[in-house]
Motif scaffolding. Structure first.
Motif, PDB file in Angstrom:
ATOM      1  N   THR A 197     -21.521  88.140 -11.089  1.00 54.14           N
ATOM      2  CA  THR A 197     -20.989  89.257 -10.789  1.00 54.14           C
ATOM      3  C   THR A 197     -20.785  89.652  -9.710  1.00 54.14           C
ATOM      4  OG1 THR A 197     -23.601  90.088 -10.211  1.00 54.14           O
ATOM      5  CG2 THR A 197     -22.616  90.261 -12.508  1.00 54.14           C
ATOM      6  N   TRP A 198     -20.576  88.045  -8.451  1.00 54.25           N
ATOM      7  CA  TRP A 198     -20.527  88.272  -6.933  1.00 54.25           C
ATOM      8  C   TRP A 198     -19.917  87.876  -6.801  1.00 54.25           C
ATOM      9  CZ3 TRP A 198     -23.258  85.891  -3.281  1.00 54.25           C
ATOM     10  CH2 TRP A 198     -24.341  84.297  -3.988  1.00 54.25           C
ATOM     11  N   PHE A 199     -19.307  86.593  -6.914  1.00 52.74           N
ATOM     12  CA  PHE A 199     -18.628  85.901  -6.441  1.00 52.74           C
ATOM     13  C   PHE A 199     -17.702  84.977  -7.759  1.00 52.74           C
ATOM     14  CE2 PHE A 199     -21.772  82.687  -5.640  1.00 52.74           C
ATOM     15  CZ  PHE A 199     -21.726  81.541  -6.814  1.00 52.74           C
ATOM     16  N   PRO A 200     -16.282  85.089  -7.741  1.00 51.21           N
ATOM     17  CA  PRO A 200     -15.664  83.664  -8.619  1.00 51.21           C
ATOM     18  C   PRO A 200     -15.273  82.666  -8.367  1.00 51.21           C
ATOM     19  CG  PRO A 200     -14.177  84.197  -6.905  1.00 51.21           C
ATOM     20  CD  PRO A 200     -15.032  85.411  -6.675  1.00 51.21           C
ATOM     21  N   GLY A 201     -15.792  81.739  -9.150  1.00 57.03           N
ATOM     22  CA  GLY A 201     -16.450  80.470  -9.643  1.00 57.03           C
ATOM     23  C   GLY A 201     -16.589  79.502 -11.145  1.00 57.03           C
ATOM     24  N   ASN A 202     -17.086  78.340 -10.640  1.00 55.92           N
ATOM     25  CA  ASN A 202     -16.827  78.004 -11.612  1.00 55.92           C
ATOM     26  C   ASN A 202     -18.585  77.819 -12.511  1.00 55.92           C
ATOM     27  OD1 ASN A 202     -16.132  75.890 -14.116  1.00 55.92           O
ATOM     28  ND2 ASN A 202     -15.939  74.580 -12.744  1.00 55.92           N
ATOM     29  N   HIS A 203     -19.087  78.241 -12.986  1.00 59.06           N
ATOM     30  CA  HIS A 203     -19.961  79.096 -13.524  1.00 59.06           C
ATOM     31  C   HIS A 203     -20.959  78.665 -14.645  1.00 59.06           C
ATOM     32  CE1 HIS A 203     -20.493  81.728 -10.078  1.00 59.06           C
ATOM     33  NE2 HIS A 203     -18.724  82.405 -10.111  1.00 59.06           N
ATOM     34  N   HIS A 204     -21.088  77.255 -14.150  1.00 55.49           N
ATOM     35  CA  HIS A 204     -21.493  76.389 -15.105  1.00 55.49           C
ATOM     36  C   HIS A 204     -22.522  75.609 -14.267  1.00 55.49           C
ATOM     37  CE1 HIS A 204     -23.189  73.355 -18.190  1.00 55.49           C
ATOM     38  NE2 HIS A 204     -22.355  74.453 -19.008  1.00 55.49           N
ATOM     39  N   PRO A 205     -24.227  75.170 -15.043  1.00 57.79           N
ATOM     40  CA  PRO A 205     -25.160  74.249 -13.675  1.00 57.79           C
ATOM     41  C   PRO A 205     -23.815  72.645 -14.162  1.00 57.79           C
ATOM     42  CG  PRO A 205     -25.915  74.607 -16.076  1.00 57.79           C
ATOM     43  CD  PRO A 205     -24.573  75.844 -15.401  1.00 57.79           C
ATOM     44  N   SER A 206     -23.627  72.032 -14.592  1.00 57.55           N
ATOM     45  CA  SER A 206     -23.042  70.798 -14.437  1.00 57.55           C
ATOM     46  C   SER A 206     -21.365  70.810 -13.310  1.00 57.55           C
ATOM     47  CB  SER A 206     -21.734  70.568 -16.106  1.00 57.55           C
ATOM     48  OG  SER A 206     -20.976  71.258 -15.773  1.00 57.55           O
ATOM     49  N   ASP A 207     -21.458  72.317 -12.789  1.00 56.03           N
ATOM     50  CA  ASP A 207     -19.814  72.202 -11.371  1.00 56.03           C
ATOM     51  C   ASP A 207     -21.284  72.599  -9.697  1.00 56.03           C
ATOM     52  OD1 ASP A 207     -18.122  71.710 -10.025  1.00 56.03           O
ATOM     53  OD2 ASP A 207     -17.532  72.869 -10.644  1.00 56.03           O
ATOM     54  N   LYS A 208     -21.818  71.437  -9.843  1.00 58.57           N
ATOM     55  CA  LYS A 208     -22.147  71.555  -7.874  1.00 58.57           C
ATOM     56  C   LYS A 208     -21.560  71.575  -7.368  1.00 58.57           C
ATOM     57  CE  LYS A 208     -26.540  70.559  -8.576  1.00 58.57           C
ATOM     58  NZ  LYS A 208     -28.267  69.259  -8.330  1.00 58.57           N
ATOM     59  N   ALA A 209     -21.932  72.020  -5.805  1.00 63.82           N
ATOM     60  CA  ALA A 209     -21.339  72.069  -4.786  1.00 63.82           C
ATOM     61  C   ALA A 209     -22.004  73.012  -3.548  1.00 63.82           C
ATOM     62  CB  ALA A 209     -19.748  72.982  -4.678  1.00 63.82           C
ATOM     63  N   ALA A 210     -21.480  72.330  -2.560  1.00 61.73           N
ATOM     64  CA  ALA A 210     -21.559  72.884  -1.229  1.00 61.73           C
ATOM     65  C   ALA A 210     -21.298  73.996  -0.964  1.00 61.73           C
ATOM     66  CB  ALA A 210     -21.256  71.808  -0.149  1.00 61.73           C
ATOM     67  N   TYR A 211     -21.810  74.744  -0.659  1.00 63.03           N
ATOM     68  CA  TYR A 211     -21.327  76.038  -0.183  1.00 63.03           C
ATOM     69  C   TYR A 211     -22.367  76.698   1.801  1.00 63.03           C
ATOM     70  CZ  TYR A 211     -21.471  77.587  -4.716  1.00 63.03           C
ATOM     71  OH  TYR A 211     -21.451  77.558  -5.607  1.00 63.03           O
ATOM     72  N   GLU A 212     -20.869  78.138   1.876  1.00 62.53           N
ATOM     73  CA  GLU A 212     -20.639  78.327   3.096  1.00 62.53           C
ATOM     74  C   GLU A 212     -20.854  79.841   2.795  1.00 62.53           C
ATOM     75  OE1 GLU A 212     -19.335  75.923   7.133  1.00 62.53           O
ATOM     76  OE2 GLU A 212     -17.859  76.014   5.030  1.00 62.53           O
ATOM     77  N   ILE A 213     -21.848  80.334   3.471  1.00 67.88           N
ATOM     78  CA  ILE A 213     -21.852  82.200   3.216  1.00 67.88           C
ATOM     79  C   ILE A 213     -22.053  82.698   4.280  1.00 67.88           C
ATOM     80  CG2 ILE A 213     -23.444  83.209   1.977  1.00 67.88           C
ATOM     81  CD1 ILE A 213     -24.535  81.722  -0.372  1.00 67.88           C
ATOM     82  N   THR A 214     -21.414  83.439   4.953  1.00 65.67           N
ATOM     83  CA  THR A 214     -20.803  84.639   5.553  1.00 65.67           C
ATOM     84  C   THR A 214     -21.298  86.024   5.785  1.00 65.67           C
ATOM     85  OG1 THR A 214     -19.535  82.951   6.906  1.00 65.67           O
ATOM     86  CG2 THR A 214     -19.662  84.997   7.733  1.00 65.67           C
TER      87      THR A 214
END
Length: 514
Positions: free
Chosen positions: A187-204
């Motif tokens: 609801t607030w960012f597009p992505g691959n929203h399944h728990p199996s695809d983890k990634a690093a984040y930078e949020i501004t």
């Protein structure tokens, strides 16, 4: 998350008991249609790949997540106006193709996509429900790293789950809080929203004057513009499932401390902060207030209206983490903390990575122990599918029992017998919830913890202690399934444990005695 209760979710989704306006001109639309048509016919770039799948066929959310690529990094730049509720965002998503891709999908609910590109070249955009399809000008060969950029905006709408609770971007009295288990992050960012695809984040985050923008990980910068707006930058270097991402915007007071990373005696020194340089930056950053090497930085925040009342318990976080590290092994992240919001918006606590979120009424010691335990069980070791959720909630619930046993002198066996006697815990096996609306029901939590206690009684204290430390070490920052866990436990036990699993993990009937 704490266990959900539809009328009182004081233990959240490990919880411990849990469109946008039209945008873009005619020219942009015609360009997107031309690119889409060209991609379909091969006229632009000679595309020979195939589209990635829409959905990963999760047992409960088959359309959640997407195939054909693996995300390594999200850079989210967000501006929020609490007065209107409007969110303006840009998502830069770095990923690697796992097949020859002609197109790929992202999960995004509502909001308006203004433009999109792949490796700086405009990409065609198509929307169908919560699926956002991007078609690049050129195919992306298997194994190639690429960067997709999506600019979007609108007023986010929360998701109402099958059990009646809400998640996603939730407006508070003065700001907002974003929580995502299991599907709300779309609801607030597009992505691959399944728990199996983890990634690093930078949020501004950019918010109006007088507000604070909080998120996961280490705060790397905070600055004010001439008009008073405040921008904060957050870095989550360790892999994170998207449902664990959070944002909290409001009038918060923050406190910082340090804690031991590996289970030795805690040495926490709390310091109130009000902007400026962040004393919770990693030790390598240097500067006053920086934790010594080997420590974990702790940043807590509370809405000003509840800051004083919650300060004593927030101050216990370094000690609780150290106690848990003695049981579970070194804390798996470089920072920790908590965010306490006002009541009335969020109906449960949630283990958002490094910084769990609590409504004030749910901020008690038992819930705090539960959500901090999730940093090992659920956040570092993340379920492979949503069917494996008991590995999160069973361990976090058992962490409550262990804490009470060691520091409150209530044996774990007492909790086990109480749970055994409750009919609700036998509605279904913890490893097989019948439907999505049952994911946060009592068997996943209480009977999940019962599985672990029976394992403890079966293999003995020494080997059970090895499992408690070895399991999060073996799958540190990775995904794991129920089959992975049973195989690991049997490898430590040195014998087959099918009799235990058949009754306590998969069995439908309650045994005659605990």
């Amino acid at each position: 998350m704490t266990q959900r209760n539809r009328t009182d979710r004081h233990h959240g989704k490990g919880r411990h008991h849990r469109t946008g306006a039209a945008a873009g001109g005619l020219a942009a639309a015609l360009t997107a249609l031309a690119l889409l048509a060209g991609g379909c016919t091969g006229a632009t770039g000679g595309v020979r790949g195939t589209p990635g799948s829409a959905g990963l066929r999760d047992p409960y959310f088959p359309k959640l997540g997407n195939g054909g690529y693996d995300v390594s990094h999200y850079a989210l730049t967000l501006g929020y106006d609490p007065a209107t509720g409007r969110l303006a965002g840009t998502a830069e998503i770095t990923a690697r193709a796992t097949q020859d891709l002609s197109a790929f999908n992202l999960d995004l609910a509502g909001l308006t996509v203004e433009r999109a590109s792949v490796d700086d070249a405009p990409a065609a955009v198509n929307r169908a429900g919560n699926e956002l399809t991007l078609r690049p000008r050129e195919e992306i060969p298997d194994g190639t790293e690429f960067r997709a950029t999506v600019a979007y905006g609108g007023v986010p709408e929360p998701v109402t789950d099958a059990d009646g609770s809400q998640e996603g971007w939730l407006r508070t009295g003065e700001g907002a809080v974003a929580v995502g288990e299991p599907t709300g992050s779309m609801t607030w960012f597009p992505g691959n929203h399944h728990p199996s695809d983890k990634a690093a984040y930078e949020i501004t985050l950019t918010v109006p004057a007088g507000f604070e923008g909080l998120s996961n990980g280490v705060r790397t910068a905070r600055r004010a513009a001439a008009d008073g707006r405040v921008t904060t930058e957050w870095r989550m270097a360790e892999p994170m499932a998207s449902y664990l991402a959070t944002v909290a915007i409001g009038r918060y007071e923050t406190t910082t401390a340090t804690a031991s990373a590996g289970g030795t005696d805690p040495t926490a020194t709390a310091t109130a902060t009000a902007g400026g340089a962040d004393p919770t930056a990693p030790a390598s950053a240097g500067g006053a207030g920086t934790p010594v090497a080997g420590s974990v930085s702790v940043l807590t925040a509370a809405d000003r209206s509840v800051a004083a009342a919650t300060a004593p318990l927030r101050g216990e976080i370094p000690e609780i983490l150290d106690r848990q590290a003695r049981r579970f092994g070194p804390y798996p992240f470089s920072t920790a903390g908590a965010i306490v919001t006002t009541d009335g918006t969020l109906g449960y606590a949630l283990e958002t990575q490094t910084r769990p979120v609590f409504p004030a009424a749910s901020f008690d010691r038992t819930t705090l122990v539960h959500e901090l335990a999730h940093q090992w069980f659920g956040n570092s070791v993340t379920p492979a599918t949503w069917r494996d959720l008991w590995l999160n909630e069973g361990f976090a619930t058992y962490a409550e029992w262990l804490y009470a046993e060691e520091y409150e002198h209530v044996p774990a066996r007492t909790h086990f017998e109480r749970a055994f006697a409750q009919d609700a815990n036998w509605a279904f096996p913890p490893a097989a919830p019948p439907a999505a609306e049952n994911l946060f029901d009592p068997p996943v939590y209480q009977r999940g913890a019962m599985v672990l206690h029976k394992l403890r009684e079966t293999v003995g204290e020494e080997r059970f202690g090895e499992i408690l430390r070895g399991w999060p070490a073996k799958y540190r920052h990775a995904n794991a399934s129920t089959a992975d866990f049973t195989a690991y436990a049997e490898s430590v036990a040195g014998r087959d444990l099918d009799a235990l699993w058949d009754v306590w993990l998969y069995g439908d009937e309650r045994p005659s005695r605990p």
